[in-house]
Write a protein that holds these residues in place. Structure first.
Motif, PDB file in Angstrom:
ATOM      1  N   ALA A 118     -25.278  -6.118   1.543  1.00 25.28           N
ATOM      2  CA  ALA A 118     -24.926  -5.036   2.447  1.00 25.28           C
ATOM      3  C   ALA A 118     -26.177  -4.280   2.880  1.00 25.28           C
ATOM      4  N   ARG A 119     -27.057  -4.003   1.923  1.00 27.04           N
ATOM      5  CA  ARG A 119     -28.285  -3.269   2.242  1.00 27.04           C
ATOM      6  C   ARG A 119     -29.169  -4.088   3.170  1.00 27.04           C
ATOM      7  N   SER A 120     -29.209  -5.398   2.920  1.00 22.86           N
ATOM      8  CA  SER A 120     -30.156  -6.209   3.691  1.00 22.86           C
ATOM      9  C   SER A 120     -29.697  -6.417   5.124  1.00 22.86           C
ATOM     10  N   VAL A 121     -28.390  -6.237   5.400  1.00 20.62           N
ATOM     11  CA  VAL A 121     -27.984  -6.293   6.807  1.00 20.62           C
ATOM     12  C   VAL A 121     -28.069  -4.917   7.441  1.00 20.62           C
ATOM     13  N   VAL A 129     -21.428   1.730  -0.135  1.00 21.60           N
ATOM     14  CA  VAL A 129     -20.446   2.087  -1.152  1.00 21.60           C
ATOM     15  C   VAL A 129     -19.024   2.029  -0.584  1.00 21.60           C
ATOM     16  N   VAL A 130     -18.841   2.632   0.603  1.00 23.68           N
ATOM     17  CA  VAL A 130     -17.481   2.768   1.139  1.00 23.68           C
ATOM     18  C   VAL A 130     -16.929   1.429   1.636  1.00 23.68           C
ATOM     19  N   HIS A 131     -17.766   0.629   2.305  1.00 26.04           N
ATOM     20  CA  HIS A 131     -17.228  -0.580   2.936  1.00 26.04           C
ATOM     21  C   HIS A 131     -17.357  -1.824   2.082  1.00 26.04           C
ATOM     22  N   LEU A 134     -16.816  -0.252  -3.082  1.00 23.88           N
ATOM     23  CA  LEU A 134     -15.556   0.351  -3.533  1.00 23.88           C
ATOM     24  C   LEU A 134     -14.324  -0.524  -3.289  1.00 23.88           C
ATOM     25  N   PRO A 135     -14.173  -1.137  -2.088  1.00 27.25           N
ATOM     26  CA  PRO A 135     -12.958  -1.942  -1.894  1.00 27.25           C
ATOM     27  C   PRO A 135     -12.819  -3.045  -2.944  1.00 27.25           C
ATOM     28  N   GLN A 136     -13.955  -3.641  -3.333  1.00 29.83           N
ATOM     29  CA  GLN A 136     -13.881  -4.695  -4.354  1.00 29.83           C
ATOM     30  C   GLN A 136     -13.613  -4.107  -5.727  1.00 29.83           C
ATOM     31  N   ALA A 137     -14.249  -2.933  -5.996  1.00 30.64           N
ATOM     32  CA  ALA A 137     -14.071  -2.312  -7.316  1.00 30.64           C
ATOM     33  C   ALA A 137     -12.623  -1.899  -7.517  1.00 30.64           C
ATOM     34  N   VAL A 138     -11.989  -1.355  -6.454  1.00 33.64           N
ATOM     35  CA  VAL A 138     -10.600  -0.902  -6.585  1.00 33.64           C
ATOM     36  C   VAL A 138      -9.693  -2.069  -6.947  1.00 33.64           C
ATOM     37  N   ARG A 139      -9.919  -3.217  -6.287  1.00 35.25           N
ATOM     38  CA  ARG A 139      -9.083  -4.378  -6.585  1.00 35.25           C
ATOM     39  C   ARG A 139      -9.177  -4.780  -8.048  1.00 35.25           C
ATOM     40  N   MET A 140     -10.388  -4.663  -8.604  1.00 35.39           N
ATOM     41  CA  MET A 140     -10.542  -5.082  -9.988  1.00 35.39           C
ATOM     42  C   MET A 140     -10.097  -3.993 -10.955  1.00 35.39           C
TER      43      MET A 140
ATOM     44  N   PRO B  12     -33.578   0.288  -7.383  1.00 35.44           N
ATOM     45  CA  PRO B  12     -32.226   0.659  -6.962  1.00 35.44           C
ATOM     46  C   PRO B  12     -31.828  -0.099  -5.700  1.00 35.44           C
ATOM     47  N   VAL B  13     -30.567  -0.536  -5.666  1.00 36.21           N
ATOM     48  CA  VAL B  13     -30.112  -1.310  -4.530  1.00 36.21           C
ATOM     49  C   VAL B  13     -29.400  -0.426  -3.513  1.00 36.21           C
ATOM     50  N   LEU B  14     -28.643   0.552  -4.042  1.00 38.54           N
ATOM     51  CA  LEU B  14     -27.778   1.325  -3.151  1.00 38.54           C
ATOM     52  C   LEU B  14     -28.566   2.278  -2.270  1.00 38.54           C
TER      53      LEU B  14
END
Lengths: 215, 278
Positions: A118-121, A129-131, A134-140, B12-14
């Motif tokens: 995500a950071r590299s794009v 965090v939001v896109h 978090l969406p993956q973390a919530v599922r787990m 840090p990545v974020l």
């Protein structure tokens, strides 16, 4: 069967109290657990240490001992509240580290490559965090959290040992009053618990299957 | 920071790496928060240590006053506490053995090939897992007039047996199909294949989960307090609490808490060690 129908109003009053204990403790445990989980991954060492000690201490203490503290020891220390509220505090505190652990393992379970990608794009911190995370973390996190809540429903019965007239207490009283129908009375109580725990269990299993990410 | 925030190289990545000013700010925040946390804890300890006046006008000594702690030198106290610990461990050990045996039986029934066995056992397992252990203990106590010890052991054995059975079943179904086929093809009966080929592997795979469940079982022996079994909490908080009076209730609570936390930490450490060793 007649015993259950004759005493349905008592069952329902007990069930109502069980639901009350469950809902209040669930919300409070979610709030405390989230705070503990955030402290646990925070950059401030003092908060991390505090959260870790809290988690280990509370997780390794039996619920019976915590509820005993609130029912008998806390009033001695000047915290004299209604037994129902004391039980709610005890249940919330006992459940909070389990919530925190479920949240933490969910966030930690998102592979680092996801955030890196995500950071590299070119996404920023909040976008990442939001896109992405978090969406993956919530599922787990949601299925294990539901399992924590199922345990909480069952744990409310322990409050019955400490002057709260919830479902378990009602069952005990009815069983003592109807010595010839003990099995029917207690099966009735079990049914009310299963009414909450089984649908929640099915929901957890369904979400787990639906959201399973194959990596 | 573990997990999402750091990459393998530790950067840090974020968010972008903090510069010198941001680093100084976070250091200051760290010190301030540490002071606040320690100060808060210190304040609680200080307040608990202050003498307190009850509504009846009686002044109680602070919780750290020596008169509240003099019992700890009494050997009789420790003998009784030891008896309570022993009763807790006795019930936990018996229930653990029962739970393991029942777990194997439940897993066998639950993964049977005839639906006439599989479906009823599934219903029974859901029933056992969905209701509170405490209710099960009360059921056994009242319906079979079994006495408190048996109620605790059977209740915990059935409940945890159902959970361990589910774990074992999941372990079996996660094994590669070839394991069973290989067993059958060298002429073993389906039952022997399950017991000799599949179970040992499922058991080994699920060992950390099973040990973690046994930690829960040890904690749950404290429910014996409610059905009248003289385990640790009933011994310290009820029997000793009544004998010594309310003055020592907090002292007894701290002693009980420490004993439970130490017992469970030892078992949890064992579980972690097992999980790592695999």
């Amino acid at each position: 069967m007649n015993v259950i129908i004759d005493n349905l109003d008592r069952y329902l009053s007990g069930f109502g109290l069980t639901l009350q204990l469950f809902l209040v403790a669930a919300v409070a445990a979610l709030i405390i657990g989230t705070i503990i989980a955030v402290m646990r991954i925070s950059p401030v060492a003092a908060l991390r240490v505090f959260a870790t000690v809290y988690t280990e201490l509370v997780r390794n203490t039996p619920l019976t001992l915590i509820l005993f503290f609130f029912a008998f020891v806390a009033p001695q220390l000047g915290l004299g509240l209604d037994y129902k509220f004391l039980a709610m505090i005890g249940l919330s505190l006992y459940t909070s580290p389990f919530v925190a652990e479920a949240l933490r393992s969910g966030v930690n379970g998102v592979p680092i490559g996801q955030a890196e990608a995500a950071r590299s794009v070119g996404l920023g911190f909040s976008q990442t965090v939001v896109h992405v995370v978090l969406p993956q973390a919530v599922r787990m996190t949601v299925p294990p959290l539901i399992n924590v809540m199922i345990a909480l429903v069952k744990n409310t019965s322990v409050a019955g040992g400490f002057f709260v007239a919830e479902l378990f207490t009602i069952g005990k009283e009815l069983a003592n009053a109807n010595g010839n129908a003990v099995i029917a009375v207690l099966l009735g109580v079990a049914t009310f618990y299963l009414l909450i725990t089984i649908p929640l269990g099915i929901l957890a299993g369904f979400l787990e299957k639906k959201w399973m990410v194959s990596r | 920071m573990d997990g999402v925030a750091m990459s393998a190289s530790g950067a840090p990545v974020l968010f972008d790496a903090p510069g010198p000013r941001a680093r100084r700010r976070s250091r200051i925040a760290s010190v301030v928060v540490s002071l606040v946390v320690l100060g808060g804890l210190g304040l609680v300890v200080y307040i608990l240590g202050q003498p307190r006046e009850t509504s009846g006008g009686v002044t109680l000594t602070g919780l750290w006053h020596p008169s509240r702690w003099d019992v700890v030198t009494n050997p009789d106290l420790w003998e009784l506490i030891g008896q309570g610990v022993l009763n807790t461990l006795k019930a936990a050990a018996a229930a653990a053995v029962l739970a393991l045996i029942l777990g194997v039986v439940f897993a066998l029934l639950r993964s049977a090939r005839t639906p006439w066995v599989r479906i009823p056992s599934m219903v029974v397992l859901e029933f056992l897992r969905g209701m509170p252990v405490l209710l099960m203990m009360l059921f056994i106590l009242l319906a079979f007039s079994s006495g408190a010890y048996l109620a605790v052991v059977l209740g915990l054995g059935l409940y945890n047996g159902a959970i361990i059975g589910e774990a074992l079943r999941a372990g079996i179904s996660s094994l590669p199909k070839g394991q069973r086929e290989a067993g059958l093809s060298i002429g073993l009966t389906p039952f022997v294949t399950r017991m000799v080929i599949e179970f040992p592997q499922a058991f080994k795979q699920m060992l950390p989960i099973i040990v973690a469940q046994l930690v829960v079982l040890l904690k749950d022996t404290s429910l014996g307090f409610i059905v009248g079994y003289p385990e640790l909490i009933r011994t310290t908080m009820n029997n000793l609490g009544n004998a010594l009076g309310n003055k020592y209730l907090f002292t007894l609570f701290v002693i009980t808490l420490v004993i439970y936390v130490v017992m469970n930490l030892i078992l949890s450490a064992f579980a972690r060690w097992l999980a790592k060793r695999r």
